[in-house]
Design a protein around this motif. Structure first.
Motif, mmCIF file in Angstrom:
data_model
loop_
_atom_site.group_PDB
_atom_site.id
_atom_site.type_symbol
_atom_site.label_atom_id
_atom_site.label_comp_id
_atom_site.label_asym_id
_atom_site.label_seq_id
_atom_site.Cartn_x
_atom_site.Cartn_y
_atom_site.Cartn_z
ATOM 1 N N ALA A 37 7.144 1.551 53.888
ATOM 2 C CA ALA A 37 7.379 1.539 52.437
ATOM 3 C C ALA A 37 7.154 0.140 51.873
ATOM 4 O O ALA A 37 6.596 -0.019 50.775
ATOM 5 N N TYR B 170 1.975 7.954 48.701
ATOM 6 C CA TYR B 170 3.088 7.557 49.566
ATOM 7 C C TYR B 170 4.443 7.907 48.965
ATOM 8 O O TYR B 170 5.311 8.456 49.638
ATOM 9 N N PHE B 171 4.637 7.576 47.697
ATOM 10 C CA PHE B 171 5.950 7.765 47.084
ATOM 11 C C PHE B 171 6.088 9.102 46.346
ATOM 12 O O PHE B 171 7.189 9.490 45.974
ATOM 13 N N LEU C 70 15.427 6.141 47.601
ATOM 14 C CA LEU C 70 15.165 4.697 47.475
ATOM 15 C C LEU C 70 15.802 4.134 46.223
ATOM 16 O O LEU C 70 16.484 3.095 46.255
ATOM 17 N N LEU D 65 13.952 1.967 52.498
ATOM 18 C CA LEU D 65 12.911 0.952 52.343
ATOM 19 C C LEU D 65 12.571 0.376 53.714
ATOM 20 O O LEU D 65 13.014 -0.701 54.100
ATOM 21 N N ASN E 79 12.441 10.961 49.547
ATOM 22 C CA ASN E 79 12.710 9.613 50.025
ATOM 23 C C ASN E 79 12.632 8.588 48.891
ATOM 24 O O ASN E 79 13.378 7.611 48.864
ATOM 25 N N THR E 80 11.739 8.839 47.933
ATOM 26 C CA THR E 80 11.625 7.938 46.784
ATOM 27 C C THR E 80 12.871 8.041 45.910
ATOM 28 O O THR E 80 13.394 7.019 45.424
#
Length: 729
Positions: free
Chosen positions: A480, A533-534, A553, A476, A549-550
């Motif tokens: 983000a 983005y996510f 997260l 994060l 990456n999500t």
């Protein structure tokens, strides 16, 4: 080293095999250097930083070395300083010529100079190494112990008479403290302006409607070259002396000392100010160690420095080696990489922090300084912009000392062309449009009061709670946090309060898009495009799905729910409650509910908390939407209390310990945890109250200070013994 783009640079790239091209390149470099010299010596307002000037001179030296026929007596490589301003000060002739110093910029060049000096003399003379003060060269003439004249360097032969102004400097005695002064002695030194006083001076000048100085060196020069000595008298100038040009003894019983180091002791006995930072050394390795040490500690001394001066200590050997047309052969200056450069201030913009503080920052043409490329620097607040006297479009002096945040020192007023204009502090928040105000009457900072809904404040709070000091959510980051709170699409962001952070699902993020620079085969096209983005982009073969990456997260959000209570406290962004205060509160109260219920007096009574932090806590919990964050996190499973655990042996109780340098078995946070867990106080600075300093590799200035104060220094193994037993007896 940063060079200024100009026509001379283009000439250097041309075919210099042609005599006309060589002459043109030489003429262009000479013209540029003379222009810079006039600005530096006569106007006290340099147009470029020292490193850029040095680069021009080196290019000229290289050109003349390749083509000696270009060298003339008037070339900047053969002359010293600048012309004398006879309209302001009377010209005076130095008894002994004032020379400049040749420079070296790395250890290879230094060793070349060292080898040449050793080869030129059979003597095994030692070397005196001292700090190169970034100030104004001044020559003092004493006759029979009385100060009769002070002068600037000028062109090395003729300087400006500034006697009345120098008499206002408290460091300089009107009479030498000796019963046996030389009949005549010329003493050289540097006048400097303390950096901490520089901003105050510029602010006063701007308030009076006068032009500010670009940097501390030029504030020293400008202060000393005032027509009215009364103006100089109120400026906090200091001077350190470092050499003798002419010594005529009163009689044979008191001759000139035979070594430079003895000269300094003579100065000290006479009441003249000398630097405490010098050392007599023998080998090149010792010299390099000295240079390296002060390269790491150049900001721990009382004045600005830009290098180290290395001199033959034996004065008879100095005389044997002699001088070139502009510099002594027996001395050189090792110049450190530049920490000051000049660049263009393109714009001043503002940013909104997590507490609502609206901060102006400088947007500049990218420039390399102190080993990194800089294009932004904080300007703190609107008041500070005015104090510094900078205008949008100015050429400014930028300073970056080591790891310190880049700072705009001041404008180069002489470079203005009339197109510059003032910065106007906004009256409304650039993020949410709310009218800005003061937190308290007379506050210099402007703040956005819309702390709950301002997108910029929320994004910064989200970014902060994910930091290592709080929940430590690596996935994060800043981008983000912006995507969660202020995406390009959809219009309604997935997160309107940090209260709902732990309630997010991957599905909530499926439609979030941001703008990014478009690339084709890895090369930016200059266009912007809207991208998820996510989630990954959908293709003919694969539908859009959460990115790696999500996924990470959400894994880290789940782990964050089980963090220690002190980290939860930090994550709440309560003013004044950083990691140290949060640890103290968590250790004392054990639960967030107990902290929330504590009265002001109870909070204030906790050692290390006090009335300011206590009041901030009570104020924070009095806000409904703050309490909603706590309740929502608790409902989502965030642990709001520390588990009961057996307290470890309090072996360090009552001890204040500082750790510095690189330790092999402790991280920075790890050793702090060990100290606190054993009942000790982990301090970040060394003082007389420090019981021990734990020093690892590259310990730095804290080790020096501990040794000067007599604080006991421990290595890692000894610290572990102290940690285990509480005693070193």
């Amino acid at each position: 080293m940063t060079a200024t783009p100009d026509s001379t640079g283009e000439s250097d790239k041309s075919d210099l095999s042609d005599a006309t091209a060589r002459a043109q390149a030489h003429a262009e470099l000479v013209e540029k250097i003379e222009e810079q010299r006039a600005a530096y010596y006569k106007d006290d307002s340099p147009l470029v930083a020292d490193a850029e000037y040095d680069d021009l001179v080196h290019r000229l030296e290289d050109l003349e070395e390749k083509f000696p026929e270009l060298v003339t007596d008037s070339s900047p490589t053969q002359t010293v300083g600048g012309n004398v301003d006879t309209s302001t000060f009377d010209p005076v002739e130095h008894i002994g010529r004032m020379y400049s110093l040749d420079n070296v910029f790395d250890f290879e060049e230094l060793r070349g100079w060292y080898d040449r000096v050793r080869a030129a003399t059979s003597a095994t003379s030692k070397f005196l190494c001292e700090l190169k003060i970034d100030g104004l060269a001044v020559n003092l003439l004493y006759r029979n112990g009385e100060l009769v004249r002070a002068a600037t360097r000028g062109d090395g032969r003729i300087g400006e008479d500034i006697t009345a102004n120098v008499r206002t400097i408290s460091d300089i005695p009107d009479k030498l403290d000796t019963d046996y002064p030389p009949a005549e002695v010329e003493i050289r030194g540097e006048v400097f302006f303390p950096l901490e006083k520089f901003t105050e001076l510029n602010a006063a000048l701007v308030e009076e409607g006068k032009s500010p100085f670009a940097n501390p060196r030029n504030s020293a020069a400008g202060s000393l070259r005032q027509k009215d000595p009364a103006v100089t008298a109120v400026r906090p100038l200091h001077m350190l002396v470092h050499g003798i040009a002419v010594w005529t003894p009163a009689d044979d019983s008191h001759p000139e000392p035979g070594h430079q180091s003895e000269v300094y002791e003579q100065f000290r006995s006479w009441g003249l100010p000398i630097s405490e930072y010098f050392k007599v050394l023998e080998t090149i390795d010792e010299i390099e160690d000295f240079i390296t040490h002060y390269g790491e500690h150049r900001h721990d001394v009382t004045h600005e420095i830009d290098g180290i001066v290395i001199k033959i200590d034996d004065i008879a050997v100095q005389e044997t080696l002699g001088y070139t047309s502009r510099a002594p052969r027996w001395a050189t200056a090792f110049k450190y990489p530049p920490e000051e450069v000049t660049t263009k201030l393109i714009d001043i913009q503002v940013q909104v922090g997590r507490t609502g503080r609206v901060t102006p920052f400088a947007v500049m043409e990218p420039v390399t300084v102190a080993g990194s490329t800089v294009e932004r620097a904080t300007l703190h607040n609107g008041y500070e912009v005015t104090r510094k006297g900078v205008l949008i479009g100015d050429t400014v002096t930028l300073r970056k000392a080591g790891d310190v945040i880049p700072e705009v020192l001041g404008p180069v007023v002489a470079a203005r062309d009339g197109s510059e204009y003032e910065f106007v502090m906004p009256t409304h928040c650039p993020s949410c449009g709310t009218e800005l105000g003061e937190q308290k009457a007379g506050d210099k900072d402007k703040r956005c009061p819309n702390s709950r809904s301002c997108p910029a404040q929320l994004a910064n709070r989200i970014f902060y709670l994910a930091s290592r000091a709080a929940f430590d959510i690596e996935a994060l980051g800043e981008e983000a946090a912006l995507a969660l709170t202020a995406p390009a699409e959809p219009e309604a962001p997935p997160l309107t309060s940090e209260a709902f952070l732990f309630d997010l699902t991957a599905e909530d993020l499926a439609d979030v898009k941001i703008y990014r620079n478009k690339k084709v085969k890895g090369v930016e096209t200059g266009e912007r495009e809207l991208v998820p983005y996510f989630y990954t982009r959908a293709t003919a073969k694969k539908p859009s799905a959460p990115s790696a990456n999500t996924t990470k997260l959400f894994e880290e959000l789940d782990k964050a729910k089980d963090q220690d209570l002190w980290r939860v406290l930090v994550a709440l962004s309560i003013r004044h409650v950083g990691p140290t205060a949060a640890r103290t509160l968590a250790a004392h109260f054990r639960t967030l509910e107990a902290i929330r219920a504590a009265e002001l007096e109870e909070l204030s009574a906790v050692d290390g908390i006090g009335s300011t932090i206590a009041a901030s806590l009570r104020d924070w919990f009095a806000v409904d939407w703050h309490v909603e964050i706590v309740d929502a996190w608790a409902a989502a499973g965030v642990r709001m209390e520390d588990e009961e655990q057996e307290t470890g042996a309090q072996t360090l109780e009552g001890m204040t310990i500082v750790a510095t340098g690189s330790l092999s078995t402790f991280t920075r946070d790890g050793i702090k945890e060990a100290i606190l867990g054993a009942g000790g106080k982990a301090s970040s600075s060394v003082s007389k109250k420090t019981d021990y300093l734990v020093a690892g590799d590259n310990a730095g200035s804290k080790l020096d200070k501990a040794e000067s104060l007599g604080v006991r220094v421990l290595d890692e193994d000894t610290f572990r013994a102290l940690l285990d037993t509480g005693s070193l007896d």
